[in-house]
Design a protein around this motif. Sequence first.
Motif, PDB file in Angstrom:
ATOM      1  N   ALA A 239       0.870  -1.190   0.000  1.00 12.52           N
ATOM      2  CA  ALA A 239       0.000   0.000   0.000  1.00 12.52           C
ATOM      3  C   ALA A 239       0.900   1.231   0.000  1.00 12.52           C
ATOM      4  O   ALA A 239       1.727   1.390  -0.882  1.00 12.52           O
ATOM      5  N   GLY A 240       0.791   2.100   1.006  1.00  7.99           N
ATOM      6  CA  GLY A 240       1.593   3.313   1.022  1.00  7.99           C
ATOM      7  C   GLY A 240       2.762   3.260   1.990  1.00  7.99           C
ATOM      8  O   GLY A 240       3.357   4.293   2.290  1.00  7.99           O
ATOM      9  N   GLU A 241       3.106   2.070   2.478  1.00  6.86           N
ATOM     10  CA  GLU A 241       4.190   1.940   3.443  1.00  6.86           C
ATOM     11  C   GLU A 241       5.340   1.134   2.847  1.00  6.86           C
ATOM     12  O   GLU A 241       5.126   0.182   2.086  1.00  6.86           O
ATOM     13  N   TYR A 242       6.555   1.518   3.222  1.00  5.60           N
ATOM     14  CA  TYR A 242       7.758   0.904   2.664  1.00  5.60           C
ATOM     15  C   TYR A 242       8.549   0.180   3.744  1.00  5.60           C
ATOM     16  O   TYR A 242       8.548   0.596   4.917  1.00  5.60           O
ATOM     17  N   THR A 243       9.217  -0.871   3.314  1.00  7.87           N
ATOM     18  CA  THR A 243      10.159  -1.570   4.175  1.00  7.87           C
ATOM     19  C   THR A 243      11.510  -1.585   3.485  1.00  7.87           C
ATOM     20  O   THR A 243      11.640  -2.123   2.378  1.00  7.87           O
ATOM     21  N   VAL A 244      12.498  -0.962   4.109  1.00 10.04           N
ATOM     22  CA  VAL A 244      13.862  -0.934   3.593  1.00 10.04           C
ATOM     23  C   VAL A 244      14.607  -2.113   4.200  1.00 10.04           C
ATOM     24  O   VAL A 244      14.679  -2.240   5.427  1.00 10.04           O
ATOM     25  N   ILE A 245      15.144  -2.979   3.346  1.00  9.65           N
ATOM     26  CA  ILE A 245      15.813  -4.190   3.806  1.00  9.65           C
ATOM     27  C   ILE A 245      17.281  -4.138   3.413  1.00  9.65           C
ATOM     28  O   ILE A 245      17.623  -4.171   2.221  1.00  9.65           O
ATOM     29  N   ILE A 246      18.153  -4.061   4.410  1.00 11.77           N
ATOM     30  CA  ILE A 246      19.595  -4.083   4.192  1.00 11.77           C
ATOM     31  C   ILE A 246      20.096  -5.405   4.736  1.00 11.77           C
ATOM     32  O   ILE A 246      20.146  -5.622   5.953  1.00 11.77           O
ATOM     33  N   GLN A 247      20.443  -6.298   3.828  1.00  9.88           N
ATOM     34  CA  GLN A 247      20.863  -7.629   4.243  1.00  9.88           C
ATOM     35  C   GLN A 247      22.323  -7.627   4.673  1.00  9.88           C
ATOM     36  O   GLN A 247      23.112  -6.776   4.239  1.00  9.88           O
ATOM     37  N   PRO A 248      22.719  -8.576   5.512  1.00 11.71           N
ATOM     38  CA  PRO A 248      24.119  -8.649   5.938  1.00 11.71           C
ATOM     39  C   PRO A 248      25.025  -9.001   4.765  1.00 11.71           C
ATOM     40  O   PRO A 248      24.566  -9.575   3.771  1.00 11.71           O
ATOM     41  N   PRO A 249      26.303  -8.649   4.857  1.00 12.66           N
ATOM     42  CA  PRO A 249      27.224  -8.980   3.760  1.00 12.66           C
ATOM     43  C   PRO A 249      27.391 -10.483   3.612  1.00 12.66           C
ATOM     44  O   PRO A 249      27.282 -11.228   4.587  1.00 12.66           O
ATOM     45  N   LEU A 250      27.615 -10.920   2.388  1.00 11.46           N
ATOM     46  CA  LEU A 250      27.865 -12.334   2.143  1.00 11.46           C
ATOM     47  C   LEU A 250      29.275 -12.669   2.603  1.00 11.46           C
ATOM     48  O   LEU A 250      30.239 -11.976   2.275  1.00 11.46           O
ATOM     49  N   GLU A 251      29.390 -13.722   3.373  1.00  8.06           N
ATOM     50  CA  GLU A 251      30.687 -14.104   3.927  1.00  8.06           C
ATOM     51  C   GLU A 251      31.692 -14.420   2.813  1.00  8.06           C
ATOM     52  O   GLU A 251      31.379 -15.117   1.861  1.00  8.06           O
ATOM     53  N   GLY A 252      32.877 -13.844   2.947  1.00  6.38           N
ATOM     54  CA  GLY A 252      33.943 -14.140   1.997  1.00  6.38           C
ATOM     55  C   GLY A 252      33.843 -13.408   0.677  1.00  6.38           C
ATOM     56  O   GLY A 252      34.567 -13.735  -0.267  1.00  6.38           O
ATOM     57  N   LEU A 253      32.981 -12.407   0.581  1.00  6.61           N
ATOM     58  CA  LEU A 253      32.841 -11.638  -0.662  1.00  6.61           C
ATOM     59  C   LEU A 253      33.435 -10.250  -0.457  1.00  6.61           C
ATOM     60  O   LEU A 253      33.067  -9.574   0.506  1.00  6.61           O
ATOM     61  N   PRO A 254      34.415  -9.844  -1.293  1.00  5.69           N
ATOM     62  CA  PRO A 254      34.879 -10.520  -2.525  1.00  5.69           C
ATOM     63  C   PRO A 254      35.872 -11.637  -2.227  1.00  5.69           C
ATOM     64  O   PRO A 254      36.712 -11.515  -1.342  1.00  5.69           O
ATOM     65  N   SER A 255      35.763 -12.682  -3.024  1.00 11.19           N
ATOM     66  CA  SER A 255      36.622 -13.855  -2.834  1.00 11.19           C
ATOM     67  C   SER A 255      37.774 -13.890  -3.813  1.00 11.19           C
ATOM     68  O   SER A 255      38.697 -14.701  -3.648  1.00 11.19           O
ATOM     69  N   GLY A 256      37.705 -13.058  -4.869  1.00 14.36           N
ATOM     70  CA  GLY A 256      38.690 -13.130  -5.946  1.00 14.36           C
ATOM     71  C   GLY A 256      38.123 -13.813  -7.168  1.00 14.36           C
ATOM     72  O   GLY A 256      38.655 -13.680  -8.271  1.00 14.36           O
ATOM     73  N   ASP A 257      37.026 -14.563  -6.999  1.00 14.92           N
ATOM     74  CA  ASP A 257      36.321 -15.181  -8.122  1.00 14.92           C
ATOM     75  C   ASP A 257      35.077 -14.333  -8.386  1.00 14.92           C
ATOM     76  O   ASP A 257      34.029 -14.543  -7.773  1.00 14.92           O
ATOM     77  N   ASP A 258      35.210 -13.372  -9.291  1.00  9.99           N
ATOM     78  CA  ASP A 258      34.144 -12.397  -9.496  1.00  9.99           C
ATOM     79  C   ASP A 258      32.863 -13.021 -10.025  1.00  9.99           C
ATOM     80  O   ASP A 258      31.766 -12.600  -9.660  1.00  9.99           O
ATOM     81  N   ALA A 259      32.978 -14.022 -10.886  1.00 11.26           N
ATOM     82  CA  ALA A 259      31.789 -14.674 -11.423  1.00 11.26           C
ATOM     83  C   ALA A 259      31.044 -15.431 -10.328  1.00 11.26           C
ATOM     84  O   ALA A 259      29.814 -15.351 -10.226  1.00 11.26           O
ATOM     85  N   ALA A 260      31.791 -16.148  -9.489  1.00 17.12           N
ATOM     86  CA  ALA A 260      31.155 -16.896  -8.401  1.00 17.12           C
ATOM     87  C   ALA A 260      30.513 -15.941  -7.395  1.00 17.12           C
ATOM     88  O   ALA A 260      29.404 -16.197  -6.896  1.00 17.12           O
ATOM     89  N   ASP A 261      31.191 -14.829  -7.103  1.00 18.35           N
ATOM     90  CA  ASP A 261      30.619 -13.847  -6.182  1.00 18.35           C
ATOM     91  C   ASP A 261      29.336 -13.247  -6.748  1.00 18.35           C
ATOM     92  O   ASP A 261      28.339 -13.080  -6.029  1.00 18.35           O
TER      93      ASP A 261
END
Length: 304
Positions: A239-261
């Motif tokens: 409706a007229g209300e918003y929920t802002v969702i900031i998820q936690p960082p993915l563990e080990g990202l960046p890993s050096g494998d950009d495609a896998a990340d």
Amino acid sequence: MERTPNLPAAASLTAFALSLPLRALAALPQSARLGLGRFVGRSVGRWLRKRRAVMQANLRCAFPAQDDVWRENVLNRHFERLGEDALESIWGWYGRTDTPPPHTVIGAEHIEAALARDQGVILNAGHFTQGEISVYLAARRWPVHAVYRPNDNPAIDELINRGRRRHLAGMIDRENTRGMIRTLRQGGIIWTAADQSYHGRQSAFIPFFGTRCATNIAVPVLARMGNAVVLPYYVRRTAGEYTVIIQPPLEGLPSGDDAADTARLVERLEAEIRQEPSGYLWGHRRYKDVAPGEASPYESGKKP
């Protein structure tokens, strides 16, 4: 009339003239804006047959188990959302934004933790109908730099960006990689959405709802070069209300494998799209460049 430096006088005048009806729309109460947006979106959606065909192909590819009735319902609601959120965007550009619409922020601590470490932040968003309001709601709370594609028409570009500059800390052309890295190294926050088809140098064939297609892998590259944390960032509207969702960082990202990340980030994006399929911008030819052996959903006789 505000004149923007380096903008041709004719373009500046055109932008000012076009802004007048937008200011009138922005002055409407939110319920009226959303209601008018639904009507406009629903009406326009009936005429965009070629665009609907692209959307249908995308939905068949992404949700093969669903039937035509489900897809039509998703698209009908999608066009309503496009209209609703277009008028919300206009409010964000030209309305009285000192009082934001009702919203809740979940996961603010992930940004605060990075800022306490003087570490840059990449808010990794996606192309959803509520894209503009998602930038505004983040910028209400933190100094956010938005990555964007300049419009080919200078008057239209100024029309949009004059409003954006009211609440953003800065805007960075999507081709300005150095500017992004510099901002991140200085502990800044950038908002970006790199989820559309991309067949450039920094791309890889990554599954999107099961079909391997050309995908931009720049986000983990930026995180590595800018010493930044990547936070999946989404905004939902009920409706007229918003929920802002900031998820936690993915563990080990960046890993050096950009495609896998990037594949891991796309999985997060898919999960968010499944929450409300009508909110994603299916009008883009997301499967334009598919991997060898994959069938294009836009060619007759091949995978729908």
